[in-house]
Design a protein around this motif. Structure first.
Motif, PDB file in Angstrom:
ATOM      1  N   UNK A 129      -6.273 -30.069   6.789  1.00 18.63           N
ATOM      2  CA  UNK A 129      -7.751 -29.949   7.173  1.00 18.63           C
ATOM      3  C   UNK A 129      -7.639 -28.688   8.106  1.00 18.63           C
ATOM      4  N   UNK A 130      -8.257 -28.389   8.739  1.00 16.61           N
ATOM      5  CA  UNK A 130      -9.317 -27.350   9.420  1.00 16.61           C
ATOM      6  C   UNK A 130     -10.129 -27.302  10.359  1.00 16.61           C
ATOM      7  N   UNK A 131     -10.653 -27.201  11.702  1.00 19.11           N
ATOM      8  CA  UNK A 131     -11.563 -27.484  12.491  1.00 19.11           C
ATOM      9  C   UNK A 131     -12.520 -26.106  12.182  1.00 19.11           C
ATOM     10  N   UNK A 132     -14.453 -27.146  11.680  1.00 25.71           N
ATOM     11  CA  UNK A 132     -14.584 -26.618  10.395  1.00 25.71           C
ATOM     12  C   UNK A 132     -15.888 -25.267  12.442  1.00 25.71           C
ATOM     13  N   UNK A 133     -15.276 -26.169  12.995  1.00 25.98           N
ATOM     14  CA  UNK A 133     -15.877 -25.192  14.239  1.00 25.98           C
ATOM     15  C   UNK A 133     -15.181 -23.599  14.434  1.00 25.98           C
ATOM     16  N   UNK A 134     -14.199 -23.654  14.354  1.00 28.74           N
ATOM     17  CA  UNK A 134     -12.902 -22.556  14.883  1.00 28.74           C
ATOM     18  C   UNK A 134     -13.509 -21.085  14.122  1.00 28.74           C
ATOM     19  N   UNK A 135     -13.113 -20.227  15.056  1.00 23.01           N
ATOM     20  CA  UNK A 135     -13.833 -18.595  14.887  1.00 23.01           C
ATOM     21  C   UNK A 135     -13.013 -18.393  14.210  1.00 23.01           C
ATOM     22  N   UNK A 136     -13.369 -17.018  13.746  1.00 26.63           N
ATOM     23  CA  UNK A 136     -12.364 -16.011  12.707  1.00 26.63           C
ATOM     24  C   UNK A 136     -10.689 -16.595  13.336  1.00 26.63           C
ATOM     25  N   UNK A 137     -10.720 -15.796  14.044  1.00 29.16           N
ATOM     26  CA  UNK A 137      -9.236 -15.283  14.626  1.00 29.16           C
ATOM     27  C   UNK A 137      -8.902 -17.200  14.812  1.00 29.16           C
ATOM     28  N   UNK A 138      -9.414 -18.046  15.081  1.00 30.67           N
ATOM     29  CA  UNK A 138      -8.829 -19.826  15.028  1.00 30.67           C
ATOM     30  C   UNK A 138      -8.190 -20.268  13.298  1.00 30.67           C
ATOM     31  N   UNK A 139      -9.501 -19.579  12.406  1.00 32.60           N
ATOM     32  CA  UNK A 139      -9.161 -19.552  11.065  1.00 32.60           C
ATOM     33  C   UNK A 139      -8.411 -18.794  10.923  1.00 32.60           C
ATOM     34  N   UNK A 140      -7.901 -17.620  11.283  1.00 34.59           N
ATOM     35  CA  UNK A 140      -6.897 -17.373  10.823  1.00 34.59           C
ATOM     36  C   UNK A 140      -5.199 -17.481  11.174  1.00 34.59           C
ATOM     37  N   UNK A 141      -5.162 -18.208  12.509  1.00 32.88           N
ATOM     38  CA  UNK A 141      -3.887 -18.522  13.156  1.00 32.88           C
ATOM     39  C   UNK A 141      -3.308 -19.538  12.431  1.00 32.88           C
ATOM     40  N   UNK A 142      -4.509 -20.628  11.387  1.00 41.77           N
ATOM     41  CA  UNK A 142      -4.097 -22.216  11.197  1.00 41.77           C
ATOM     42  C   UNK A 142      -3.887 -21.790  10.248  1.00 41.77           C
ATOM     43  N   UNK A 143      -4.437 -20.957   9.079  1.00 38.62           N
ATOM     44  CA  UNK A 143      -4.161 -20.831   8.137  1.00 38.62           C
ATOM     45  C   UNK A 143      -3.006 -19.748   8.182  1.00 38.62           C
ATOM     46  N   UNK A 144      -2.236 -18.992   7.868  1.00 40.69           N
ATOM     47  CA  UNK A 144      -1.290 -18.239   9.278  1.00 40.69           C
ATOM     48  C   UNK A 144       0.246 -18.884   9.285  1.00 40.69           C
ATOM     49  N   UNK A 145       0.127 -19.841  10.125  1.00 41.24           N
ATOM     50  CA  UNK A 145       0.783 -20.520  10.747  1.00 41.24           C
ATOM     51  C   UNK A 145       0.863 -21.712  10.050  1.00 41.24           C
ATOM     52  N   UNK A 146       0.060 -22.042   9.343  1.00 42.22           N
ATOM     53  CA  UNK A 146       0.377 -23.412   7.855  1.00 42.22           C
ATOM     54  C   UNK A 146       1.135 -22.610   6.692  1.00 42.22           C
ATOM     55  N   UNK A 147       1.319 -21.488   6.773  1.00 41.84           N
ATOM     56  CA  UNK A 147       1.116 -20.545   5.968  1.00 41.84           C
ATOM     57  C   UNK A 147       0.598 -21.043   4.100  1.00 41.84           C
ATOM     58  N   UNK A 148      -0.539 -21.259   4.506  1.00 38.08           N
ATOM     59  CA  UNK A 148      -1.464 -21.624   3.287  1.00 38.08           C
ATOM     60  C   UNK A 148      -1.455 -20.570   2.011  1.00 38.08           C
ATOM     61  N   UNK A 149      -1.463 -21.039   0.981  1.00 38.64           N
ATOM     62  CA  UNK A 149      -1.376 -20.843  -0.009  1.00 38.64           C
ATOM     63  C   UNK A 149      -2.873 -21.100  -1.325  1.00 38.64           C
ATOM     64  N   UNK A 150      -3.243 -21.988  -0.676  1.00 42.61           N
ATOM     65  CA  UNK A 150      -4.409 -21.991  -0.886  1.00 42.61           C
ATOM     66  C   UNK A 150      -5.625 -22.477  -0.110  1.00 42.61           C
ATOM     67  N   UNK A 151      -6.981 -22.233   0.128  1.00 47.17           N
ATOM     68  CA  UNK A 151      -7.697 -22.927   1.462  1.00 47.17           C
ATOM     69  C   UNK A 151      -9.402 -23.067   0.178  1.00 47.17           C
TER      70      UNK A 151
END
Length: 583
Positions: A129-151
């Motif tokens: 799960x990720x914070x739905x209040x995050x900005x686009x940059x913050x979402x990019x970091x979260x998705x990239x850092x965890x190596x998310x395959x599907x969102x």
């Protein structure tokens, strides 16, 4: 106040004796010596092995009960299970999601959130799960850092992250919940309703069963993002055992209250369904680990709102017979002080609990005055402990309103000096916590893991003391962080955003006390010689970098350097005193 002042016979049992009785042989909350990740500790004997097993049990036991209610959408336990079955099959067969792959869930508290969460957990993927209040940059970091395959996201999140997707090569698929049927040019993007339909129709889906996957208590289940002193979010990795043990911590503390009153613990009534008004996000450890999954385990109903509003909550409490409300102190205050409170029947409320933010001791007395039959509760936990580690409720809370409660038998707390040596009762030091509900490690952060996770203990960064009976009192936070309405805000992150402005020479962020929110963000800034910027301009600058809740509500300017000690550390207590508390 002495512990025996609430009533002549209070308490009839000590904390230690109550914990021993509840953890003894034959108890539903029985604990025994076990081993987790090579570390000896107490574990819960009767804890379900996996999140998947809780889903299967609930769907078989209460198929026609409402599980999630959102506006005019009502999803039964059967409907949730059917939607999870179908989406889990899609994840496995259509998208190739395998055990250990990260599946992100980023959306508001829609019924589709738990579908995505339980589907990921049911096939051994790691729900992220990720914070739905995050900005686009913050979402990019979260998705990239965890190596998310599907969102799995909602439409608002997709619009926020769309321009960042070209920088996310590992993100192979994005599924939009509550999609309006648009044709998406990006082949990676599909609508969730294509696979499971709308929420009110989930109960009509075929019973196809869950995919066959071997999952055990020690298998990885979730990554919950937290933050550290570096300001960059860290992903706390939790196993199935850790997530499930959290709810047994809470249950033990609740049952202990009854034993200390001298009351028997009642057998569950199969015809009674409790209902929680969900006023905090599922993406919080509290929202998912302390509400979503325990509600499924108990057959309870969750009523979600698009956005928290106390005035809109009052008729919902009456209509849905809500038995539990809370989340953070702000929510409790807003309900207690709303001018329309007496226009509605709120007699169904049995519990008002909260945590995640500083709370005024007067809150508990106000709850008891206005809701005399409701049990007030406050607790302590963190993302790294999978939410609840201690819970202070009932008479214990009334007598110790500034305490976060005593731990259950499976949770061990200690206060340590800077060298890690255990300190005597009553002395202030750093809080350490050992429990089967502790997370395993930080995702891809070996140095941070070594600092925080030590031989089964979580080194919390909180300064605290523990009294002779085991009650925990939080004193301050060793880590530089403030909490606004339950949202963690790390000062260095906001300071970095301030530093990014060309006019700023030095900056310090502190918490401004707030009656309802606990704290708000304040800042003191020194400008570069000859440079000028207004408070509004600087706030707008920060808003362009960080989520709105992290933007300072007040910025003070000064010409001289910020006060520092001999080691160069900014004297933040001195800066805090410059700000006036807010109501």
């Amino acid at each position: 106040m002495p512990a025996d002042s609430a009533a002549p016979a209070w308490p009839v049992m000590s904390i230690a004796d109550a914990n021993a009785a509840l953890g003894g042989p034959g108890s539903p909350l029985e604990i025994r010596d076990g081993e987790v990740d090579g570390v000896k500790m107490k574990v819960y004997v009767n804890a379900p092995p996996t999140i998947r097993s809780i889903l299967e049990m609930a769907a078989a036991t209460w198929p026609e009960r409402d599980y999630v209610v959102y506006e005019d959408e009502r999803v039964t336990f059967k409907g949730m299970m059917r939607a999870v079955q179908h989406f889990a099959k899609v994840l496995r067969e259509t998208y190739g999601i395998e055990k250990g792959d990260r599946v992100a869930i980023i959306m508001r508290n829609y019924p589709q959130w738990p579908v995505a969460f339980f589907a990921a957990c049911s096939i051994g993927a790691i729900a992220t799960p990720m914070n739905s209040w995050w900005t686009g940059d913050e979402l990019e970091y979260g998705l990239s850092f965890a190596g998310v395959k599907l969102a799995v996201v909602d439409g608002q999140i997709y619009e926020r992250m769309r321009e960042h997707m070209k920088k996310l090569p590992e993100l192979e698929h994005v599924i939009i919940a509550r999609d309006k049927g648009e044709d998406h040019a990006d082949p990676r993007v599909k609508g969730l309703e294509t696979y499971i339909g709308d929420a009110n129709s989930w109960g009509e889906l075929d019973d196809i069963g869950l995919p066959a996957v071997e999952i055990g208590p020690e298998d990885d289940a979730t990554i919950m993002y937290t933050s550290g002193t570096t300001g960059k979010p860290k992903g706390a990795l939790a196993t199935n055992r850790a997530v499930i043990s959290n709810m047994f911590n809470s249950s033990t503390c609740q049952a202990r209250m009854l034993l200390r009153r001298g009351e028997a613990i009642p057998e569950p009534d199969p015809n009674e369904q409790k209902a929680t008004l969900l006023a905090i996000p599922f993406f919080h450890a509290t929202g998912s680990f302390a509400i979503l999954i325990p509600s499924m385990l108990r057959g309870d109903k969750i009523v979600a709102m698009y956005k928290w509003d106390a005035g809109e909550a009052l008729p919902i409490i009456e209509r849905e017979k809500i038995t539990a409300v809370g989340g953070v102190p702000a929510i409790a205050w807003q309900l207690l002080e709303h001018p329309d409170r007496d226009k509605y029947d709120l007699s169904s409320i049995q519990a008002i609990s909260y945590g995640g933010a500083p709370s005024a001791p007067e809150l508990v007395s106000t709850i008891k005055k206005r809701f005399p039959d409701a049990a007030p509760g406050n607790g302590w936990g963190m993302t790294e402990t999978c939410a609840t580690a201690t819970l202070n409720i009932g008479e214990d809370y009334v007598n110790r309103p500034s305490s976060a409660g005593a731990p259950p038998g499976a949770v061990e707390l200690k206060i340590c000096d800077p060298d890690g040596n255990t300190m005597p009762a009553g002395e202030v030091g750093e809080l350490w916590c050992k429990s089967p509900s502790n997370c395993k490690r930080y995702w891809n952060r070996p140095e941070a893991t070594a600092e925080t996770f030590r031989d089964g203990w979580v080194v919390t960064g909180d300064l605290a003391r523990i009294d002779e009976e085991g009650f925990l009192f939080l004193v301050d936070r060793a880590k530089d962080m403030l909490i606004r309405g339950g949202e963690n805000i790390y000062c260095i992150e906001v300071e970095s955003a301030l530093y990014d402005h060309p006019a700023v020479m030095d900056a310090a962020v502190v918490g401004i006390p707030h009656k309802v929110l606990g704290e708000e963000v304040g800042a003191v800034v020194q400008l570069k010689p000859g440079k000028t910027v207004t408070q509004d301009e600087l706030r707008a600058h920060v808003a362009g970098i960080l989520a709105a809740f992290k933007v300072p509500v007040e910025i003070q300017f000064q010409d001289e350097p910020l006060p520092r000690n001999a080691n160069g550390k900014i004297l933040k207590p001195e800066l805090r005193s410059r700000f006036t508390a807010r109501a």
